[in-house]
Design a protein around this motif. Sequence first.
Motif, PDB file in Angstrom:
ATOM      1  N   SER A 123       0.845  -1.197   0.000  1.00  0.00           N
ATOM      2  CA  SER A 123       0.000   0.000   0.000  1.00  0.00           C
ATOM      3  C   SER A 123       0.874   1.238   0.000  1.00  0.00           C
ATOM      4  O   SER A 123       1.834   1.326   0.772  1.00  0.00           O
ATOM      5  CB  SER A 123      -0.914   0.023   1.227  1.00  0.00           C
ATOM      6  OG  SER A 123      -1.736  -1.120   1.258  1.00  0.00           O
ATOM      7  N   ARG A 127      -3.655   5.793  -0.276  1.00  0.00           N
ATOM      8  CA  ARG A 127      -4.297   4.520   0.068  1.00  0.00           C
ATOM      9  C   ARG A 127      -3.784   4.002   1.407  1.00  0.00           C
ATOM     10  O   ARG A 127      -4.551   3.492   2.225  1.00  0.00           O
ATOM     11  CB  ARG A 127      -4.040   3.483  -1.027  1.00  0.00           C
ATOM     12  CG  ARG A 127      -4.716   3.811  -2.343  1.00  0.00           C
ATOM     13  CD  ARG A 127      -4.492   2.715  -3.369  1.00  0.00           C
ATOM     14  NE  ARG A 127      -5.021   3.114  -4.672  1.00  0.00           N
ATOM     15  CZ  ARG A 127      -5.028   2.329  -5.744  1.00  0.00           C
ATOM     16  NH1 ARG A 127      -4.536   1.109  -5.669  1.00  0.00           N
ATOM     17  NH2 ARG A 127      -5.528   2.767  -6.886  1.00  0.00           N
ATOM     18  N   THR A 163     -11.540   3.391  -3.617  1.00  0.00           N
ATOM     19  CA  THR A 163     -10.489   2.647  -4.309  1.00  0.00           C
ATOM     20  C   THR A 163      -9.535   1.999  -3.320  1.00  0.00           C
ATOM     21  O   THR A 163      -9.117   0.846  -3.496  1.00  0.00           O
ATOM     22  CB  THR A 163      -9.708   3.583  -5.252  1.00  0.00           C
ATOM     23  OG1 THR A 163     -10.608   4.140  -6.207  1.00  0.00           O
ATOM     24  CG2 THR A 163      -8.601   2.830  -5.969  1.00  0.00           C
ATOM     25  N   ALA A 164      -9.180   2.732  -2.263  1.00  0.00           N
ATOM     26  CA  ALA A 164      -8.286   2.185  -1.246  1.00  0.00           C
ATOM     27  C   ALA A 164      -8.892   0.957  -0.579  1.00  0.00           C
ATOM     28  O   ALA A 164      -8.204  -0.046  -0.339  1.00  0.00           O
ATOM     29  CB  ALA A 164      -7.966   3.253  -0.202  1.00  0.00           C
ATOM     30  N   THR A 167      -8.912  -2.095  -2.929  1.00  0.00           N
ATOM     31  CA  THR A 167      -7.598  -2.684  -3.196  1.00  0.00           C
ATOM     32  C   THR A 167      -6.846  -3.006  -1.906  1.00  0.00           C
ATOM     33  O   THR A 167      -5.637  -3.247  -1.936  1.00  0.00           O
ATOM     34  CB  THR A 167      -6.751  -1.728  -4.065  1.00  0.00           C
ATOM     35  OG1 THR A 167      -6.638  -0.457  -3.403  1.00  0.00           O
ATOM     36  CG2 THR A 167      -7.393  -1.518  -5.423  1.00  0.00           C
ATOM     37  N   ASN A 168      -7.540  -3.016  -0.797  1.00  0.00           N
ATOM     38  CA  ASN A 168      -6.939  -3.322   0.502  1.00  0.00           C
ATOM     39  C   ASN A 168      -6.289  -4.706   0.455  1.00  0.00           C
ATOM     40  O   ASN A 168      -6.984  -5.707   0.266  1.00  0.00           O
ATOM     41  CB  ASN A 168      -8.032  -3.274   1.573  1.00  0.00           C
ATOM     42  CG  ASN A 168      -7.524  -3.632   2.958  1.00  0.00           C
ATOM     43  OD1 ASN A 168      -6.328  -3.762   3.190  1.00  0.00           O
ATOM     44  ND2 ASN A 168      -8.453  -3.802   3.887  1.00  0.00           N
ATOM     45  N   CYS A 176     -11.780  -2.868   6.206  1.00  0.00           N
ATOM     46  CA  CYS A 176     -12.474  -2.028   5.221  1.00  0.00           C
ATOM     47  C   CYS A 176     -13.956  -2.381   5.114  1.00  0.00           C
ATOM     48  O   CYS A 176     -14.744  -1.590   4.576  1.00  0.00           O
ATOM     49  CB  CYS A 176     -11.796  -2.146   3.850  1.00  0.00           C
ATOM     50  SG  CYS A 176     -11.644  -3.820   3.213  1.00  0.00           S
TER      51      CYS A 176
END
Length: 206
Positions: A123, A127, A163-164, A167-168, A176
Amino acid sequence: MTTAHDTATTELLAPLHAADPADLDRLHAAFVAAASAEGDLDVAYRTVDSPVGLLLLAATEAGLVRVAFQREDHDAVLERLATAISPRILRAPARLDTVARELDEYFAGIRQRFDLPLDHQLSKGFRRSVLAHLPEIGYGQTESYAQVALAAGSPRAVRAVGTACATNPLPLIVPCHRVVRSDGSFGGYLGGTEAKQLLLHLEGAA
């Protein structure tokens, strides 16, 4: 499908397909131990069953680096880890025993916070700022994408928060699933809407 993470093991075991499975397990364990001792094991992985499906767990020496849902295609995830971190990847369950135990406790309703070393190298930038905030959302609580954007220091970056979360690399552990839309609806989730709903119900947040 042959992938980079176990090529060496496959070649080593190729002549032994007719051997006793227990013997193969012992040989694999010896191979993993030797690779670890020689510094040749950069990423260890295993899979675990869970109420949200089969999970892939991967860890470097620094800590847990990846949790992947089955719908992400575990072979593809391992290939990406080989590219992003190192091709020296082996199935080495022992390194992930503590992670597996804490996940079992979480799904059993007896653990509300994970106590694990994490490797955040997958990351970057904003993000990573978003993911750093997520553990501050308490068990059984939720925040909207807008609230998370504000907490991460960019109030207008609501879409970037989405988005963060999408894509965690460490879902479940970095929660999340506790981020929802402003109207209270679930929003998207890497593990699927049903998985997100299950997790929020487990925590009493939905």
